[in-house]
Design a protein around this motif. Structure first.
Motif, mmCIF file in Angstrom:
data_model
loop_
_atom_site.group_PDB
_atom_site.id
_atom_site.type_symbol
_atom_site.label_atom_id
_atom_site.label_comp_id
_atom_site.label_asym_id
_atom_site.label_seq_id
_atom_site.Cartn_x
_atom_site.Cartn_y
_atom_site.Cartn_z
ATOM 1 N N THR A 85 0.773 -1.305 0.118
ATOM 2 C CA THR A 85 -0.089 0.034 -0.134
ATOM 3 C C THR A 85 0.740 1.181 -0.088
ATOM 4 O O THR A 85 0.502 2.248 -0.573
ATOM 5 C CB THR A 85 -0.904 0.000 1.110
ATOM 6 O OG1 THR A 85 -0.293 -0.036 2.540
ATOM 7 C CG2 THR A 85 -2.005 -1.175 1.032
ATOM 8 N N LYS A 86 1.889 1.165 0.727
ATOM 9 C CA LYS A 86 2.882 2.486 0.853
ATOM 10 C C LYS A 86 3.598 2.753 -0.778
ATOM 11 O O LYS A 86 3.662 3.669 -1.059
ATOM 12 C CB LYS A 86 4.023 2.034 1.628
ATOM 13 C CG LYS A 86 3.735 2.634 3.089
ATOM 14 C CD LYS A 86 4.423 2.376 4.032
ATOM 15 C CE LYS A 86 4.348 2.439 5.551
ATOM 16 N NZ LYS A 86 5.235 2.590 6.360
ATOM 17 N N LEU A 87 3.698 1.505 -1.295
ATOM 18 C CA LEU A 87 4.439 1.674 -2.570
ATOM 19 C C LEU A 87 3.472 2.158 -3.596
ATOM 20 O O LEU A 87 3.633 3.053 -4.468
ATOM 21 C CB LEU A 87 4.708 0.024 -3.124
ATOM 22 C CG LEU A 87 5.551 0.159 -4.619
ATOM 23 C CD1 LEU A 87 6.660 1.029 -4.770
ATOM 24 C CD2 LEU A 87 5.751 -1.151 -4.953
ATOM 25 N N ARG A 88 2.033 1.779 -3.588
ATOM 26 C CA ARG A 88 0.814 2.335 -4.344
ATOM 27 C C ARG A 88 0.865 3.645 -4.114
ATOM 28 O O ARG A 88 0.714 4.258 -5.252
ATOM 29 C CB ARG A 88 -0.287 1.057 -3.984
ATOM 30 C CG ARG A 88 -1.374 1.736 -4.698
ATOM 31 C CD ARG A 88 -2.675 0.814 -4.204
ATOM 32 N NE ARG A 88 -3.782 1.338 -5.186
ATOM 33 C CZ ARG A 88 -4.711 1.827 -4.633
ATOM 34 N NH1 ARG A 88 -4.804 2.031 -3.016
ATOM 35 N NH2 ARG A 88 -5.925 1.970 -5.293
ATOM 36 N N SER A 89 0.971 4.000 -2.830
ATOM 37 C CA SER A 89 0.615 5.432 -2.608
ATOM 38 C C SER A 89 1.705 6.196 -3.305
ATOM 39 O O SER A 89 1.569 7.618 -3.784
ATOM 40 C CB SER A 89 0.780 5.823 -1.017
ATOM 41 O OG SER A 89 -0.587 5.216 -0.575
#
Length: 143
Positions: free
Chosen positions: A19-23
């Motif tokens: 999710t952090k990478l996606r953000s």
């Protein structure tokens, strides 16, 4: 990457990491409005793949997680649609470089170009464009 994944307990990245990478990828898509080294289409493909992984995890986690994912995804999609509408207007004004130069130059021509772009946009999109220009102006120069 394979070595990194194999070092994990089950060979998968933790949900928080994905999710952090996606953000971060989402921010790259947004920040590339005026200047970008990597084509937006490549960032969008990566974002789409990460979103599929997060969606699968949310589906598994239950209805509340699925609803939260869908709500966040809808919000982000609407934001990207607004950015793409702005890009269309910017392209008609001579491209992102010309609009950016117009924003930071302060010349008469700059004001004319900016005025034409801003008048072509709805109020919300004007705010998005102003935000993108200010964000870009605040970045440190590579040197």
């Amino acid at each position: 990457m394979t070595d990194f994944l194999q070092a994990k307990v089950d060979g998968k990245l933790p949900f928080e990491a994905v999710t952090k990478l996606r953000s971060k990828v989402g921010r790259e898509i947004e920040s590339g409005l005026l200047m970008q080294d990597v084509p937006r289409s490549q960032w969008k493909a990566l974002y789409r793949a990460l979103s599929e992984d997060v969606r699968a995890a949310a589906d598994t986690a239950g209805p509340a997680a699925k609803q939260a994912f869908n709500r966040a995804n809808s919000y982000y999609s609407a934001r990207v649609d607004r950015i793409e509408a702005i890009e269309h207007v910017i392209d008609k004004a001579g491209g992102p470089e010309k609009v950016y130069r117009a924003a930071v130059s302060g010349t008469e021509d700059g004001g004319t170009t900016l005025r034409a772009v801003m008048q072509s946009l709805p109020k919300e999109d004007q705010r998005v464009l102003a935000s993108a220009v200010l964000r870009r102006m605040g970045r440190a120069v590579n040197s």
